[in-house]
Design a protein around this motif. Structure first.
Motif, PDB file in Angstrom:
ATOM      1  N   ASN A 192      40.867  -5.747 -42.813  1.00 13.66           N
ATOM      2  CA  ASN A 192      40.874  -5.319 -41.432  1.00 13.66           C
ATOM      3  C   ASN A 192      41.801  -6.292 -40.703  1.00 13.66           C
ATOM      4  O   ASN A 192      41.529  -7.493 -40.717  1.00 13.66           O
ATOM      5  CB  ASN A 192      39.454  -5.435 -40.858  1.00 13.66           C
ATOM      6  CG  ASN A 192      39.368  -4.987 -39.419  1.00 13.66           C
ATOM      7  OD1 ASN A 192      40.349  -4.536 -38.853  1.00 13.66           O
ATOM      8  ND2 ASN A 192      38.192  -5.133 -38.824  1.00 13.66           N
ATOM      9  N   ALA A 221      28.160 -11.165 -40.650  1.00 13.55           N
ATOM     10  CA  ALA A 221      29.186 -12.073 -41.178  1.00 13.55           C
ATOM     11  C   ALA A 221      29.782 -12.892 -40.031  1.00 13.55           C
ATOM     12  O   ALA A 221      30.252 -14.006 -40.227  1.00 13.55           O
ATOM     13  CB  ALA A 221      30.276 -11.273 -41.876  1.00 13.55           C
ATOM     14  N   ALA A 235      26.640  -4.827 -42.904  1.00 15.93           N
ATOM     15  CA  ALA A 235      26.965  -3.891 -41.815  1.00 15.93           C
ATOM     16  C   ALA A 235      27.519  -2.576 -42.352  1.00 15.93           C
ATOM     17  O   ALA A 235      27.213  -1.508 -41.825  1.00 15.93           O
ATOM     18  CB  ALA A 235      27.954  -4.524 -40.851  1.00 15.93           C
ATOM     19  N   LYS A 236      28.333  -2.637 -43.385  1.00 19.72           N
ATOM     20  CA  LYS A 236      28.988  -1.417 -43.860  1.00 19.72           C
ATOM     21  C   LYS A 236      28.239  -0.812 -45.051  1.00 19.72           C
ATOM     22  O   LYS A 236      28.402   0.354 -45.356  1.00 19.72           O
ATOM     23  CB  LYS A 236      30.456  -1.715 -44.243  1.00 19.72           C
ATOM     24  CG  LYS A 236      31.212  -2.525 -43.188  1.00 19.72           C
ATOM     25  CD  LYS A 236      31.450  -1.734 -41.903  1.00 19.72           C
ATOM     26  CE  LYS A 236      31.531  -2.595 -40.669  1.00 19.72           C
ATOM     27  NZ  LYS A 236      32.733  -3.248 -40.315  1.00 19.72           N
TER      28      LYS A 236
HETATM   29  C1  LIG Z   1      36.874  -8.318 -41.899  1.00 23.16           C
HETATM   30  C2  LIG Z   1      35.577  -8.262 -41.191  1.00 23.16           C
HETATM   31  N1  LIG Z   1      34.727  -9.285 -41.287  1.00 23.16           N
HETATM   32  C3  LIG Z   1      33.530  -9.271 -40.666  1.00 23.16           C
HETATM   33  C4  LIG Z   1      33.148  -8.208 -39.893  1.00 23.16           C
HETATM   34  C5  LIG Z   1      31.842  -8.263 -39.120  1.00 23.16           C
HETATM   35  O1  LIG Z   1      30.763  -8.190 -39.928  1.00 23.16           O
HETATM   36  P1  LIG Z   1      29.297  -8.244 -39.301  1.00 23.16           P
HETATM   37  O2  LIG Z   1      29.074  -6.933 -38.596  1.00 23.16           O
HETATM   38  O3  LIG Z   1      28.435  -8.430 -40.497  1.00 23.16           O
HETATM   39  O4  LIG Z   1      29.243  -9.390 -38.350  1.00 23.16           O
HETATM   40  C6  LIG Z   1      33.978  -7.114 -39.772  1.00 23.16           C
HETATM   41  C7  LIG Z   1      33.565  -5.976 -38.927  1.00 23.16           C
HETATM   42  O5  LIG Z   1      34.274  -5.113 -38.554  1.00 23.16           O
HETATM   43  C8  LIG Z   1      35.227  -7.134 -40.436  1.00 23.16           C
HETATM   44  O6  LIG Z   1      36.090  -6.122 -40.347  1.00 23.16           O
END
Ligand SMILES: Cc1ncc(COP(=O)(O)O)c(C=O)c1O
Length: 453
Positions: free
Chosen positions: A205, A125, A265-266
């Motif tokens: 987050n 992301a 990712a999650k």
């Molecule tokens: C709110 C938020 N957006 C995006 C990401 C990052 O996502 P990615 O690992 O897909 O780049 C995170 C990762 O902790 C997150 O907490």
């Protein structure tokens, strides 16, 4: 034979003052500090990083997923063996090769219906944020409104790209319409244009807060009235405590304002570094021809990461296929694990800081994070003492605010730890809080006993 003496060479020394100003931004520095602290105390119990739990990954299945994807290319798309090899090993389509599978998955899981051409498969992301912010912000007077406190990744992108930000203060129920309107008014009063708002509607987050459905609709109504693009970032949506799906802003959007950032990712695993943008907005060209915002993002992506690694896409594509393009049921065991962890964390906080304690925290509806208020400065020095003397790590909330805020707050993440370490960790935290309160003269009674080294 005499050779001419080589003139002395002056090694290059660069000056920080001559590098891009974002590199001197305290927020970029503060993330380095956190990484450094986490690295320096590897034996501490860490509530700091918002990582998925390692035990949920299935490394032995990676080959099976790649195979599954290759079979899909051969059987469903009629690819020859050579074409399959090309898909796996060559440079690929800029906007990705699993875009059709992603479109199917968001249709099944979220009721979001976009054509596959509107999907940009990104390197997480995080890359999606970079592409979207670069594309949308055409003038130095365009301002990005962000919920405050805010995810550091979007703040970092805005700083790298020199996009000005305006904070809209988040309340206990998330970013509300009044706070957004106020932020927009401040931007306009300064003679600038509020271009977009960035928001994490589910289990944000760092705060863990969520928007209820009415607040989502209100936020979209403000975006309509104020002509804002909404950048919705939703990496934690599957991890509700009550297990019930909530509608994304994108699925509620009737005016095509929401650009959606997704992440595997999650839900799959972060090492794949695969995410996506849903960018189905039409863009009218100078020739009046219409293209999709995804096509514009493709131009930027072609100059940043060229394409998201094909092997990573093959693994994620195989995972999607193995679950019939329905990730929500597939991640149910992971969601149960995170839900149980959050319950343990909340119960342990209750146990160590009974009613009447000045230590308070929010009770999120899900996700990986919560925020604890303490009666002392939760700053870098306190974190260092916490790590050194009590073997427990957390994240100062101060880092997530654009202006003042978070001075007495710390973020706890419960996703990476097994439940027994969460219990030990909260006991250590309680001992640290008691010592730190004593130190700062705010004396917090605690039932906690120091644990471990
Ligand atoms: C709110 C938020 N957006 C995006 C990401 C990052 O996502 P990615 O690992 O897909 O780049 C995170 C990762 O902790 C997150 O907490």
């Amino acid at each position: 034979v005499a050779t001419a003496a080589t003139p002395p060479v002056t090694p290059l020394r660069l000056r920080a003052a001559e590098l891009h100003p974002s590199l001197r931004d305290p927020q970029l520095d503060s993330m380095n500090f956190l990484n450094e602290v986490v690295g320096r105390y590897p034996r501490a119990i860490s509530f700091a990083p918002g990582r998925p739990h390692l035990g949920l990954f299935e490394p032995e299945r990676i080959g099976e997923y790649v195979e599954r994807y290759a079979t899909h290319l051969a059987c469903d798309h009629g690819h020859t063996p050579e074409q399959v090899h090309t898909s796996l090993f060559q440079y690929g389509r800029t906007n990705g090769q699993i875009h059709d599978l992603v479109a199917r998955t968001v249709g099944n899981d979220e009721g979001i219906h976009v054509p596959p051409e509107a999907v940009v498969v990104t390197v997480g992301a995080q890359e999606g944020m970079l592409l979207v912010v670069r594309a949308l912000f055409g003038s130095p007077d365009d301002v990005l409104v962000v919920s405050d406190p805010c995810y550091v990744g979007i703040g970092g992108v805005a700083r790298l790209l020199e996009v000005p930000m305006e904070p809209a203060r988040e309340g206990p129920a998330g970013l509300d319409a009044a706070a957004l309107r106020a932020a927009v008014a401040r931007v306009r009063a300064a003679g600038r244009r509020p271009r977009a708002v960035y928001v994490v509607p589910d289990f944000a987050n760092p705060s863990g807060v969520s928007l209820d459905v009415a607040a989502r609709r209100e936020l979209l109504a403000v975006a309509d009235q104020e002509d804002l693009v909404v950048i919705e970032d939703n990496p934690y949506g599957f991890f509700a405590r009550d297990g019930r799906p909530r509608p994304t802003l994108k699925s509620l959007d009737r005016s095509g304002r929401v650009v959606y950032l997704g992440s595997f990712a999650k839900t799959c695993f972060p090492g794949a570094r695969v995410g996506y943008v849903l960018a189905d907005q039409p863009v009218v060209g100078v020739d009046d021809a219409e293209r999709l915002l995804a096509d514009e993002l493709s131009k930027i992506k072609s100059m940043t990461t060229v394409n998201t690694p094909s092997l990573s896409q093959a693994v994620i594509g195989g995972m999607l296929l193995a679950h019939d393009c329905r990730l929500r049921p597939a991640v149910a065991p992971a969601a149960a694990f995170y839900r149980a962890n959050l319950e343990v964390l909340l119960a342990e906080l209750d146990r160590h800081f009974p009613a009447g304690s000045p230590v308070r925290w929010n009770v999120p509806d899900g996700g990986f994070f919560l925020v604890v208020q303490v009666p002392f400065a939760a700053d870098e020095d306190a974190l260092r003492r916490s790590a050194e003397e009590f073997g427990v790590l957390w994240t100062p909330m101060r880092h997530f605010y654009l202006d003042a805020g978070g001075e007495n707050h710390l973020r706890l993440s419960c996703s990476a730890l097994p439940p027994d370490l969460i219990r030990d960790g909260v006991a250590r935290l309680a001992a640290f809080v008691a010592a730190e309160s004593h130190r700062s003269g705010t004396g917090v009674p605690t039932t906690g006993t120091p644990a471990g080294d």
